[in-house]
Motif scaffolding. Structure first.
Motif, PDB file in Angstrom:
ATOM      1  N   THR A 118       6.808   3.230   5.025  1.00 24.42           N
ATOM      2  CA  THR A 118       7.994   2.403   4.858  1.00 24.42           C
ATOM      3  C   THR A 118       9.073   3.252   4.189  1.00 24.42           C
ATOM      4  N   LEU A 157       9.170   2.588   8.886  1.00 25.72           N
ATOM      5  CA  LEU A 157       9.303   1.128   8.916  1.00 25.72           C
ATOM      6  C   LEU A 157      10.161   0.663   7.746  1.00 25.72           C
ATOM      7  N   GLY A 161      10.265  -2.168   6.017  1.00 23.36           N
ATOM      8  CA  GLY A 161       9.461  -3.383   5.888  1.00 23.36           C
ATOM      9  C   GLY A 161      10.200  -4.409   5.043  1.00 23.36           C
ATOM     10  N   ASP A 162       9.879  -5.675   5.299  1.00 22.52           N
ATOM     11  CA  ASP A 162      10.463  -6.691   4.412  1.00 22.52           C
ATOM     12  C   ASP A 162       9.783  -6.646   3.045  1.00 22.52           C
ATOM     13  N   SER A 163       8.794  -5.722   2.893  1.00 24.10           N
ATOM     14  CA  SER A 163       8.225  -5.441   1.572  1.00 24.10           C
ATOM     15  C   SER A 163       9.310  -4.939   0.624  1.00 24.10           C
ATOM     16  N   ASP A 207      11.762  -4.804  10.128  1.00 26.43           N
ATOM     17  CA  ASP A 207      11.081  -6.105  10.118  1.00 26.43           C
ATOM     18  C   ASP A 207      12.066  -7.249  10.344  1.00 26.43           C
ATOM     19  N   LYS A 224       9.851  -5.387  14.263  1.00 26.95           N
ATOM     20  CA  LYS A 224       8.468  -5.854  14.066  1.00 26.95           C
ATOM     21  C   LYS A 224       8.507  -7.315  13.668  1.00 26.95           C
ATOM     22  N   HIS A 284       2.216  -7.679  14.488  1.00 24.14           N
ATOM     23  CA  HIS A 284       1.631  -7.606  13.131  1.00 24.14           C
ATOM     24  C   HIS A 284       0.728  -8.820  12.941  1.00 24.14           C
ATOM     25  N   VAL A 299       0.455  -3.719  14.131  1.00 26.02           N
ATOM     26  CA  VAL A 299      -0.041  -3.502  12.771  1.00 26.02           C
ATOM     27  C   VAL A 299      -1.193  -4.467  12.507  1.00 26.02           C
ATOM     28  N   ILE A 305      -3.411  -1.123   7.838  1.00 29.16           N
ATOM     29  CA  ILE A 305      -3.148  -1.033   6.393  1.00 29.16           C
ATOM     30  C   ILE A 305      -4.225  -1.882   5.717  1.00 29.16           C
ATOM     31  N   VAL A 308      -0.385   2.870   8.059  1.00 25.25           N
ATOM     32  CA  VAL A 308       0.925   2.671   7.438  1.00 25.25           C
ATOM     33  C   VAL A 308       0.727   2.418   5.952  1.00 25.25           C
ATOM     34  N   VAL A 317       3.105   1.637   2.196  1.00 30.86           N
ATOM     35  CA  VAL A 317       4.384   1.408   1.527  1.00 30.86           C
ATOM     36  C   VAL A 317       4.659   2.673   0.695  1.00 30.86           C
TER      37      VAL A 317
HETATM   38  O1  KIV Z   1       6.735  -5.043   5.053  1.00 32.94           O
HETATM   39  C1  KIV Z   1       5.963  -4.079   5.157  1.00 32.94           C
HETATM   40  O2  KIV Z   1       6.047  -3.078   4.440  1.00 32.94           O
HETATM   41  C2  KIV Z   1       4.923  -4.164   6.175  1.00 32.94           C
HETATM   42  C3  KIV Z   1       3.846  -3.127   6.158  1.00 32.94           C
HETATM   43  C4  KIV Z   1       2.964  -3.300   4.993  1.00 32.94           C
HETATM   44  C5  KIV Z   1       3.098  -3.090   7.432  1.00 32.94           C
HETATM   45  O3  KIV Z   1       4.940  -5.042   6.977  1.00 32.94           O
END
Ligand code: KIV
Length: 261
Positions: free
Chosen positions: A33, A52, A54-56, A94, A123, A148, A191, A214, A224, A226
């Motif tokens: 990410t 990525l 990510g919405d993380s 995301d 994603k 995912h 994913v 993950i 993957v 973070v």
């Molecule tokens: O939001 C994110 O970082 C993710 C990954 C953990 C796959 O979706």
């Protein structure tokens, strides 16, 4: 495809990613990410395969408890910054919570995020029938989609917390069906988050497209992480499946203390 055995600094495309299987490439596809311009510049100069957004970012950048609070506008802002810093990488963003709750919303928000951020793909979490239809439609209009399944953090309350999926027969059958349906709908990869490792391996063997795991063992085609976990940028320890390669939280703190003295 010969390049698949090599680590490459050139940008991948969906044809190359779709054809990637660890068993024939003899290596794992790697995705990290990324959320900001300067880190994207670093990743752009490495042999990393995929980035990525990510919405993380809701958790690690904005301090939210759940990814549920992340909006489309926020995803556009961060995705633009990352894409600007990593022009030579295949970048995926995301779709955030609620932004694809119906076909109409999903189409409008996907077009907006894809067009305004300049990323190469989107994603989305889940494999309900309406999501499969949306994936079909998006791929038809030229937006590549990464699936995912397993633990899908946007549904944490509905799923009842964070845990490994695919431990019993029903859930194994459900996940296998979802993976096959996502492939049939047009996803170029999937994913698998917190999927029981034997199941993750079985799904990987059944699919033609690559799986990216993950917390799902080492049987998937790709992995993957973070980036904040990998570099231990946060105050708290990263999840157990991630072995950090540094402790940048401690390093930054120490360097700033030294400067202050
Ligand atoms: O939001 C994110 O970082 C993710 C990954 C953990 C796959 O979706």
């Amino acid at each position: 495809m010969t390049y698949l055995n090599l680590k490459t600094n050139s940008k991948l495309n969906t044809r190359q990613i779709r054809g990637f299987k660890k068993s024939t490439a003899n290596r794992t596809m790697q995705m990290l990410t990324c959320y900001d311009f300067q880190t994207a510049q670093v990743l752009n100069e490495t042999s990393l395969d995929l980035i990525l957004i990510g919405d993380s970012l809701g958790n690690v950048i904005l301090g939210y408890d759940y990814t549920i609070e992340v909006s489309v506008e926020t995803m556009i802002l961060f995705s633009k910054a990352v894409k600007k810093g990593a022009p030579n990488k295949f970048v995926i963003a995301d779709l955030p919570f609620g932004s694809y709750a119906s076909m109409e919303l999903g189409l409008a928000n996907s077009i907006k995020l894809f067009q305004q951020s300049g990323v190469e793909a989107l994603k989305l979490e889940g494999a309900y029938p309406y999501e499969l239809q949306l994936i079909e439609r998006l791929t038809q209009i030229g937006i590549p989609v990464m699936g995912h399944i397993g633990l899908t953090p946007q549904s944490v309350h509905e799923q009842g917390g964070y845990y490994t999926h695919g431990k019993d027969e029903n859930s194994q059958e459900k996940l296998m069906k979802e993976a096959l349906a996502l492939e049939a709908a047009g996803c170029f990869s999937i994913v698998l988050e917190f999927v029981e490792e034997n199941l993750a391996k079985n799904i990987t063997e059944k699919l033609k497209i690559p799986t990216i795991g993950i917390g799902s063992g080492f049987g998937t085609d790709g992995q993957v992480l973070v980036i904040n976990d990998l570099l231990h940028l946060g105050k708290n320890d990263p999840p157990k499946f991630c072995k950090p390669i540094a402790n940048l939280y401690a390093t930054k703190k120490q360097l700033i203390e030294e400067y202050l003295k």
